[in-house]
Design a protein around this motif. Structure first.
Motif, PDB file in Angstrom:
ATOM      1  N   ALA A 210      44.629   6.738  -1.622  1.00  0.00           N
ATOM      2  CA  ALA A 210      44.075   7.915  -1.005  1.00  0.00           C
ATOM      3  C   ALA A 210      42.545   7.814  -0.404  1.00  0.00           C
ATOM      4  O   ALA A 210      42.033   8.209   0.817  1.00  0.00           O
ATOM      5  N   VAL A 211      41.884   7.300  -1.207  1.00  0.00           N
ATOM      6  CA  VAL A 211      40.159   7.169  -0.896  1.00  0.00           C
ATOM      7  C   VAL A 211      40.096   6.036   0.150  1.00  0.00           C
ATOM      8  O   VAL A 211      39.266   6.435   0.722  1.00  0.00           O
ATOM      9  N   SER A 212      40.836   5.273  -0.023  1.00  0.00           N
ATOM     10  CA  SER A 212      40.755   4.086   1.173  1.00  0.00           C
ATOM     11  C   SER A 212      41.013   4.263   2.431  1.00  0.00           C
ATOM     12  O   SER A 212      40.348   4.070   3.471  1.00  0.00           O
ATOM     13  N   TYR A 213      42.141   5.330   2.490  1.00  0.00           N
ATOM     14  CA  TYR A 213      42.662   5.840   3.645  1.00  0.00           C
ATOM     15  C   TYR A 213      41.607   6.995   4.456  1.00  0.00           C
ATOM     16  O   TYR A 213      41.672   7.112   5.335  1.00  0.00           O
ATOM     17  N   GLY A 214      41.116   7.581   3.152  1.00  0.00           N
ATOM     18  CA  GLY A 214      40.070   8.628   3.624  1.00  0.00           C
ATOM     19  C   GLY A 214      38.929   7.885   4.245  1.00  0.00           C
ATOM     20  O   GLY A 214      38.578   8.411   5.422  1.00  0.00           O
ATOM     21  N   CYS A 215      38.640   7.022   3.619  1.00  0.00           N
ATOM     22  CA  CYS A 215      37.047   6.310   4.307  1.00  0.00           C
ATOM     23  C   CYS A 215      37.636   5.673   5.663  1.00  0.00           C
ATOM     24  O   CYS A 215      36.789   5.823   6.726  1.00  0.00           O
ATOM     25  N   ILE A 216      38.925   5.220   5.727  1.00  0.00           N
ATOM     26  CA  ILE A 216      39.174   4.606   7.169  1.00  0.00           C
ATOM     27  C   ILE A 216      39.296   5.626   8.152  1.00  0.00           C
ATOM     28  O   ILE A 216      38.877   5.423   9.211  1.00  0.00           O
ATOM     29  N   MET A 217      39.814   6.866   7.683  1.00  0.00           N
ATOM     30  CA  MET A 217      39.727   7.859   8.727  1.00  0.00           C
ATOM     31  C   MET A 217      38.316   8.427   9.273  1.00  0.00           C
ATOM     32  O   MET A 217      38.267   8.488  10.429  1.00  0.00           O
ATOM     33  N   ILE A 218      37.436   8.592   8.253  1.00  0.00           N
ATOM     34  CA  ILE A 218      36.068   8.883   8.775  1.00  0.00           C
ATOM     35  C   ILE A 218      35.573   7.763   9.487  1.00  0.00           C
ATOM     36  O   ILE A 218      34.775   8.224  10.633  1.00  0.00           O
ATOM     37  N   THR A 219      35.598   6.485   9.336  1.00  0.00           N
ATOM     38  CA  THR A 219      35.322   5.387  10.354  1.00  0.00           C
ATOM     39  C   THR A 219      35.778   5.442  11.569  1.00  0.00           C
ATOM     40  O   THR A 219      35.131   5.409  12.642  1.00  0.00           O
ATOM     41  N   ILE A 220      37.064   6.232  11.535  1.00  0.00           N
ATOM     42  CA  ILE A 220      37.764   5.896  13.055  1.00  0.00           C
ATOM     43  C   ILE A 220      37.250   7.092  13.799  1.00  0.00           C
ATOM     44  O   ILE A 220      37.140   6.665  15.064  1.00  0.00           O
ATOM     45  N   LEU A 221      36.854   8.266  13.166  1.00  0.00           N
ATOM     46  CA  LEU A 221      36.340   9.233  13.786  1.00  0.00           C
ATOM     47  C   LEU A 221      35.129   8.709  14.505  1.00  0.00           C
ATOM     48  O   LEU A 221      34.834   9.402  15.642  1.00  0.00           O
ATOM     49  N   HIS A 222      34.198   8.054  14.134  1.00  0.00           N
ATOM     50  CA  HIS A 222      33.262   7.465  14.535  1.00  0.00           C
ATOM     51  C   HIS A 222      33.252   6.424  15.901  1.00  0.00           C
ATOM     52  O   HIS A 222      32.274   5.852  16.343  1.00  0.00           O
ATOM     53  N   ILE A 223      34.498   5.974  15.830  1.00  0.00           N
ATOM     54  CA  ILE A 223      34.794   4.926  17.092  1.00  0.00           C
ATOM     55  C   ILE A 223      34.592   5.736  18.507  1.00  0.00           C
ATOM     56  O   ILE A 223      35.073   6.591  18.544  1.00  0.00           O
ATOM     57  N   PRO A 224      33.653   4.937  19.245  1.00  0.00           N
ATOM     58  CA  PRO A 224      33.360   5.822  20.472  1.00  0.00           C
ATOM     59  C   PRO A 224      34.485   5.823  21.692  1.00  0.00           C
ATOM     60  O   PRO A 224      34.441   6.825  22.278  1.00  0.00           O
ATOM     61  N   SER A 225      35.230   4.876  21.629  1.00  0.00           N
ATOM     62  CA  SER A 225      36.212   4.976  22.567  1.00  0.00           C
ATOM     63  C   SER A 225      37.595   5.707  22.193  1.00  0.00           C
ATOM     64  O   SER A 225      38.051   5.776  21.122  1.00  0.00           O
ATOM     65  N   SER A 226      37.833   6.579  22.898  1.00  0.00           N
ATOM     66  CA  SER A 226      39.103   7.637  22.712  1.00  0.00           C
ATOM     67  C   SER A 226      40.117   6.799  22.579  1.00  0.00           C
ATOM     68  O   SER A 226      41.277   7.113  21.622  1.00  0.00           O
ATOM     69  N   THR A 227      40.275   5.693  23.281  1.00  0.00           N
ATOM     70  CA  THR A 227      41.782   4.775  23.315  1.00  0.00           C
ATOM     71  C   THR A 227      41.666   4.144  21.810  1.00  0.00           C
ATOM     72  O   THR A 227      42.801   4.050  21.281  1.00  0.00           O
ATOM     73  N   LYS A 230      42.616   6.634  19.254  1.00  0.00           N
ATOM     74  CA  LYS A 230      44.076   6.886  19.351  1.00  0.00           C
ATOM     75  C   LYS A 230      44.953   5.665  18.712  1.00  0.00           C
ATOM     76  O   LYS A 230      46.014   6.156  18.074  1.00  0.00           O
ATOM     77  N   LYS A 231      44.481   4.606  19.144  1.00  0.00           N
ATOM     78  CA  LYS A 231      45.492   3.430  18.491  1.00  0.00           C
ATOM     79  C   LYS A 231      45.210   3.370  16.865  1.00  0.00           C
ATOM     80  O   LYS A 231      46.165   2.938  16.260  1.00  0.00           O
ATOM     81  N   ALA A 232      44.143   3.612  16.547  1.00  0.00           N
ATOM     82  CA  ALA A 232      43.790   3.398  14.902  1.00  0.00           C
ATOM     83  C   ALA A 232      44.573   4.449  14.324  1.00  0.00           C
ATOM     84  O   ALA A 232      45.122   4.281  13.206  1.00  0.00           O
ATOM     85  N   PHE A 233      44.641   5.812  14.787  1.00  0.00           N
ATOM     86  CA  PHE A 233      45.085   6.836  14.088  1.00  0.00           C
ATOM     87  C   PHE A 233      46.600   6.673  14.435  1.00  0.00           C
ATOM     88  O   PHE A 233      47.424   7.163  13.322  1.00  0.00           O
ATOM     89  N   SER A 234      46.939   6.101  15.338  1.00  0.00           N
ATOM     90  CA  SER A 234      48.565   5.798  15.226  1.00  0.00           C
ATOM     91  C   SER A 234      48.970   4.920  14.510  1.00  0.00           C
ATOM     92  O   SER A 234      50.174   5.306  13.656  1.00  0.00           O
ATOM     93  N   THR A 235      48.178   3.835  14.000  1.00  0.00           N
ATOM     94  CA  THR A 235      48.683   2.771  12.982  1.00  0.00           C
ATOM     95  C   THR A 235      48.442   3.464  11.581  1.00  0.00           C
ATOM     96  O   THR A 235      49.474   3.343  10.953  1.00  0.00           O
TER      97      THR A 235
END
Length: 309
Positions: A210-227, A230-235
């Motif tokens: 849970a902690v690993s995926y929580g940190c991953i989600m936070i990092t994904i939110l800072h990705i500048p490209s919306s595409t 979306k791709k990272a969230f889908s995975t």
């Protein structure tokens, strides 16, 4: 003092019509589990582009899934086909030991893969340094070794218990909680030990995941490209869906007092985490990946061209 020579597993249902449907579903599920995981192992071994830490963990996870499901699905298929519900005392003990040892390894492997994804996404510049070959090997060996150290003592204690009857289990595999209920001696200490071990294994690995995926989600939110987001969230959402099913059913099934005689709901929960999630795992974790699909396509084209020549 044991007088019982075999146990009766009542299986998933008493209806012959439902047994036929379940047999067909289990055959399909087992075929998909074997096909998906053998494909993952083969394609990650032969393709040099997939010789990375992520696919190393996925390859080991695929091997683990094959061995885990093979501890009970073939025997369940046999009982559904022949209506023979019996399992010998040694066979029951062996199935119990392998099921819970390999099941424990699965929890630790899921946690190890989540750590790998955390380093890859949140520490990309240090990924190759941190997740080197030695580290990957040590993590995989630690999963197997720690699982053995945690599960072996209580299962050996269960094997040494006397069983004097009754010998009927309302389940489709030899379950530790039901075996403890059938013993004709006090099992309070072993039940407490099993609960302690399971609390260490299931919530412990869940916290890491849970902690690993929580940190991953936070990092994904800072990705500048919306595409890219979306791709990272889908995975990640696909991974999290499988993880949630796996952990929620396991926690409710084992981190609570066992119901006397076993309940039908326990069998449904066990079926979800031991069959359904195992069937989804290779397709969610590996075969949806663009690199794997490309490698698979290239291998098929190469094999086809070889046949044509």
């Amino acid at each position: 003092h044991t007088t019982v020579v075999e146990f009766v597993l009542l299986g998933l249902t008493n209806s012959r019509h439902l047994e036929i449907i379940l047999f067909l579903f289990l055959v399909m599920a087992y075929f998909l589990i074997l096909l998906g995981n053998i494909t993952v192992i083969s394609i990650t071994l032969v393709n040099h582009f997939l010789q990375t830490p992520m696919y190393y963990f996925l390859r080991n996870f695929a091997l683990l899934e094959i061995t885990f499901t093979s501890t009970f699905i073939p025997s369940t298929l046999y009982s559904l086909l022949t209506e023979r519900k019996m399992i010998s005392l040694p066979g029951c003990f062996l199935q119990m030991l392998l099921f819970f040892y390999l099941g424990t390894c699965t929890f630790f492997h899921v946690a190890a893969m989540s750590l790998d994804r955390y380093v890859a996404i949140c520490r990309p510049l240090h990924y190759t340094t941190i997740m080197n070959n030695r580290c990957c090997l040590q993590l995989v060996l630690a999963c197997w070794a720690v699982s053995f150290l945690l599960m072996f003592p209580p299962t050996i204690m269960i094997v040494q218990l006397p069983f004097c009857g009754p010998n009927v289990m309302n389940h489709f595999y030899c379950d530790t909680s039901l075996l403890l209920q059938l013993s004709c001696t006090d099992t309070g200490f072993i039940e407490g030990l099993m609960l302690t071990v399971l609390i260490i294994i299931i919530p412990g690995t869940l916290i890491v995941t849970a902690v690993s995926y929580g940190c991953i989600m936070i990092t994904i939110l800072h990705i500048p490209s919306s595409t890219g987001r979306k791709k990272a969230f889908s995975t990640c959402s696909a991974h999290l869906m499988v993880v949630m099913i796996f952990y929620s059913t396991s926690i409710y099934r084992y981190i609570r007092p066992a119901q006397r005689g076993g309940q039908d709901s326990d069998k449904v929960l066990s079926f979800l985490f031991s069959v359904v999630t195992q069937m989804l795992n290779p397709y969610i974790y590996s075969l949806r990946n663009n690199q794997v699909k490309q490698a698979l396509k290239e291998s098929m084209l190469k094999a086809l061209s070889g046949c044509l020549r």
